[in-house]
Motif scaffolding. Sequence first.
Motif, PDB file in Angstrom:
ATOM      1  N   THR A 432      63.359  24.853 -22.418  1.00 26.12           N
ATOM      2  CA  THR A 432      63.265  23.499 -21.573  1.00 26.12           C
ATOM      3  C   THR A 432      64.212  23.183 -20.576  1.00 26.12           C
ATOM      4  OG1 THR A 432      62.292  22.414 -23.536  1.00 26.12           O
ATOM      5  CG2 THR A 432      63.352  20.888 -22.148  1.00 26.12           C
ATOM      6  N   LEU A 433      63.991  22.788 -19.365  1.00 27.92           N
ATOM      7  CA  LEU A 433      64.930  22.883 -18.391  1.00 27.92           C
ATOM      8  C   LEU A 433      65.083  21.570 -17.852  1.00 27.92           C
ATOM      9  CD1 LEU A 433      64.044  26.153 -16.464  1.00 27.92           C
ATOM     10  CD2 LEU A 433      65.911  25.867 -17.914  1.00 27.92           C
ATOM     11  N   GLU A 434      66.256  20.930 -17.518  1.00 25.04           N
ATOM     12  CA  GLU A 434      66.735  19.868 -16.648  1.00 25.04           C
ATOM     13  C   GLU A 434      66.994  19.906 -15.515  1.00 25.04           C
ATOM     14  OE1 GLU A 434      69.996  18.014 -18.910  1.00 25.04           O
ATOM     15  OE2 GLU A 434      68.723  17.374 -20.601  1.00 25.04           O
ATOM     16  N   GLY A 583      67.859  17.795 -10.100  1.00 25.97           N
ATOM     17  CA  GLY A 583      67.344  17.657 -11.588  1.00 25.97           C
ATOM     18  C   GLY A 583      65.648  17.911 -11.402  1.00 25.97           C
ATOM     19  N   ILE A 584      65.244  18.104 -12.501  1.00 25.07           N
ATOM     20  CA  ILE A 584      63.441  18.152 -12.537  1.00 25.07           C
ATOM     21  C   ILE A 584      63.107  16.688 -11.954  1.00 25.07           C
ATOM     22  CG2 ILE A 584      61.569  18.557 -13.840  1.00 25.07           C
ATOM     23  CD1 ILE A 584      63.305  20.872 -13.478  1.00 25.07           C
ATOM     24  N   ARG A 585      62.156  16.628 -11.192  1.00 26.63           N
ATOM     25  CA  ARG A 585      61.627  15.408 -10.595  1.00 26.63           C
ATOM     26  C   ARG A 585      60.113  15.425 -11.016  1.00 26.63           C
ATOM     27  NH1 ARG A 585      65.778  13.930 -11.263  1.00 26.63           N
ATOM     28  NH2 ARG A 585      67.496  13.898  -9.519  1.00 26.63           N
ATOM     29  N   THR A 609      55.933  16.299 -15.644  1.00 29.84           N
ATOM     30  CA  THR A 609      55.025  15.104 -16.017  1.00 29.84           C
ATOM     31  C   THR A 609      56.246  13.993 -16.399  1.00 29.84           C
ATOM     32  OG1 THR A 609      55.306  15.977 -18.264  1.00 29.84           O
ATOM     33  CG2 THR A 609      53.318  16.198 -17.137  1.00 29.84           C
ATOM     34  N   LYS A 610      57.336  14.569 -16.168  1.00 21.43           N
ATOM     35  CA  LYS A 610      58.697  13.505 -16.384  1.00 21.43           C
ATOM     36  C   LYS A 610      59.840  14.052 -15.494  1.00 21.43           C
ATOM     37  CE  LYS A 610      58.415  13.644 -20.725  1.00 21.43           C
ATOM     38  NZ  LYS A 610      58.661  13.484 -22.351  1.00 21.43           N
ATOM     39  N   ASP A 611      60.669  12.945 -15.443  1.00 23.76           N
ATOM     40  CA  ASP A 611      62.000  13.630 -14.608  1.00 23.76           C
ATOM     41  C   ASP A 611      63.035  14.092 -15.710  1.00 23.76           C
ATOM     42  OD1 ASP A 611      61.845  12.335 -12.195  1.00 23.76           O
ATOM     43  OD2 ASP A 611      61.879  10.169 -13.082  1.00 23.76           O
ATOM     44  N   ASP A 612      63.711  15.172 -15.296  1.00 24.68           N
ATOM     45  CA  ASP A 612      64.884  15.856 -15.998  1.00 24.68           C
ATOM     46  C   ASP A 612      64.286  16.754 -17.182  1.00 24.68           C
ATOM     47  OD1 ASP A 612      66.992  14.515 -14.253  1.00 24.68           O
ATOM     48  OD2 ASP A 612      66.533  12.933 -15.234  1.00 24.68           O
ATOM     49  N   GLU A 613      63.042  17.016 -17.222  1.00 26.73           N
ATOM     50  CA  GLU A 613      62.376  17.867 -18.324  1.00 26.73           C
ATOM     51  C   GLU A 613      61.371  18.793 -17.644  1.00 26.73           C
ATOM     52  OE1 GLU A 613      60.349  17.339 -22.496  1.00 26.73           O
ATOM     53  OE2 GLU A 613      62.199  15.996 -22.034  1.00 26.73           O
TER      54      GLU A 613
END
Length: 649
Positions: A432-434, A583-585, A609-613
């Motif tokens: 899991t990456l941020e 960050g993941i956007r 599907t979500k920010d930062d993940e």
Amino acid sequence: MYRILLYIISVTVLFLCSCKMQTAETGVEEALSKAGGNRKELFQVIRHYQDSGDSLKLKAALFLIENMADKYYLTGNLINEFYTFIDSVYQIKQPEYDIPAIYDAFGNKAIYRDEKPQVNWDVQTLSADFLIQNIEEAFAVWGRPWNKHLTFDEFCEWILPYRVATEIPESWRKLYRERFEPLLQSDTIQTAKQACTIINNELIKLPIHIALDAVLPISLRPSTLADIKFGLCGDYAELALYAMRAVGIPVAIESVSHWGRGNGGHVFNVVYDNDGTWHDFSGAEQNPDEHLVRFRHEMPKVYRETFGKQKGSLAMIHGNEDIPSNFRNPYQQDATGEYPFIEAKDVELTLQIPRNKSFAYLCVFNPQGWFPVAWTQVENGHAVFKNMGPNIVYHAAYFDKGKIQPTGHPFLLDTLGCITFLTPQNEKATLTLERKNPKASNLAYLPPLMIGCRFQGADNADFTDAVTFHTITEEPDFKYITVLVTDSRPVKYVRYQSSDQTWGNMSEVEFYAKGSDTPLKGKVIGKYIPSIYYPRNGADNLFDGDPLTFFHSNDSLSWGGLELEQPTVISRIRYIIRNDDNGIRKGHKYELFYMNNGQWTSLGKQIATKDDEAAYNNVPQGALYWLRDYTKGYEERIFEVKNGIVIWH
């Protein structure tokens, strides 16, 4: 006549430079052959010093001529238009400069921006008077306390050259000497390092604003640099070179062609001191021994620029084997080993490369492809790379069909000189990456200052009846943060207000009504003094949906907010402080790769599907990874994972 003079030159070179006869003679012949109608000017320089009987100045003239053949500069309508523009801008004196806006103004108004510049070769255009004047002025400052240690060859490299890079040639020495020589009148100044510090302290008084890029990829002419107000790090390095060589201080320019732990590179200065040691400094910014040490774990290689061809350079010995473009420059020498704080190590490898390849390379990561920073000759698959910077991930490679071809597995070189290969294992796990890039070090100062910033609502536009929904009490991370609001009072106005320790520094603020997943909209309002550093970063940036833009002011307790269409109960607030937007956007398209036997192997694409993940399954352990964002941005770095923790490289 040409053959007779060429014979005279060859005999002269044999007599004066017997140890370098072949190189000098070949270089002079090449220059004269390429000079065309300007050949008479070069002959005139040689005859001038032959007739004068000054053998040392004749050797100096031959040194310049033998290394002139492939030096050039650009002219044309576009170049003239740019200099008219930038010289005008450099006359403006103000605390800060909106560099992107200035460059955009030129780009939008330039009439000749699509016109191709004209290439002018030095051997075909420079006059005898120009070269003779340069030689005379260079010799006039030789013999000072800060350069009396120079050999003739060192004088030729670090004082004599008439040019720095590809700038339009000018007689610059008098301009800079008259400006800086009065600073060196004290008898206490005995070394090059001392003299360099004094001149650089004067340069430090100039405005220094480092731009991220330039309008045109050219070296600025000396007369323009004399009035510099902003520019690339290389511009300031060249400014320092002119200032110091004009008064006889032996200095050079060095570069890190590519960082080992980041994208891009760097250009800076070095001074050659009386004890035979080199000392790095940053022209107009930092004095000797104060600059490079902060980058000591990021430099794979350091190269010094020279005026004369380096016989041992790859450009001079590669023969018919094709080589990467950055090693086709014969005017550079490896200086990495001269910096003890880099703790450079030798790397010995056994490589599998085609039999017809004589050279191998060590590369560092770049999102555009592995970038070669070092080379060596290979014998029976055995390669030794000298003086490599540690704490960096490298990949060995060869060059074929115009491309770098990685071979084997990447490896991490540590400070003891040990290498650890990053080899994918059969064991797999979920990852899991941020982020796609490490946190920006230049923003590390910011989180502590955000404590005390607050989010408020009110019925009055001046917030005299403000209710505070949330106050930041802990250092925030560089990702989206959601807070719940318990106050059920409807408000007409909402705002973000910075603390008394910071000046805006907020990227996005979203206010949500109860039961809604859509951020509230309204008329943007605010009270702040526009930032002199970011004059276009007003309150609108808080609500533009772009986490890379940010609100910045020139005062603390500044604020920006919204006038809502009607009084509304706020149920939650989501915000992100000023950040690098790595960050993941949510909604961006990503692809995760791992390196396997010289190839990037995909672990699949997905829409976040979500920010930062972003989560990936069945990821081979022990490998080197790279997360690509196809939607936006270019800052991406490689990483490994240990015990579930991402380690960036």
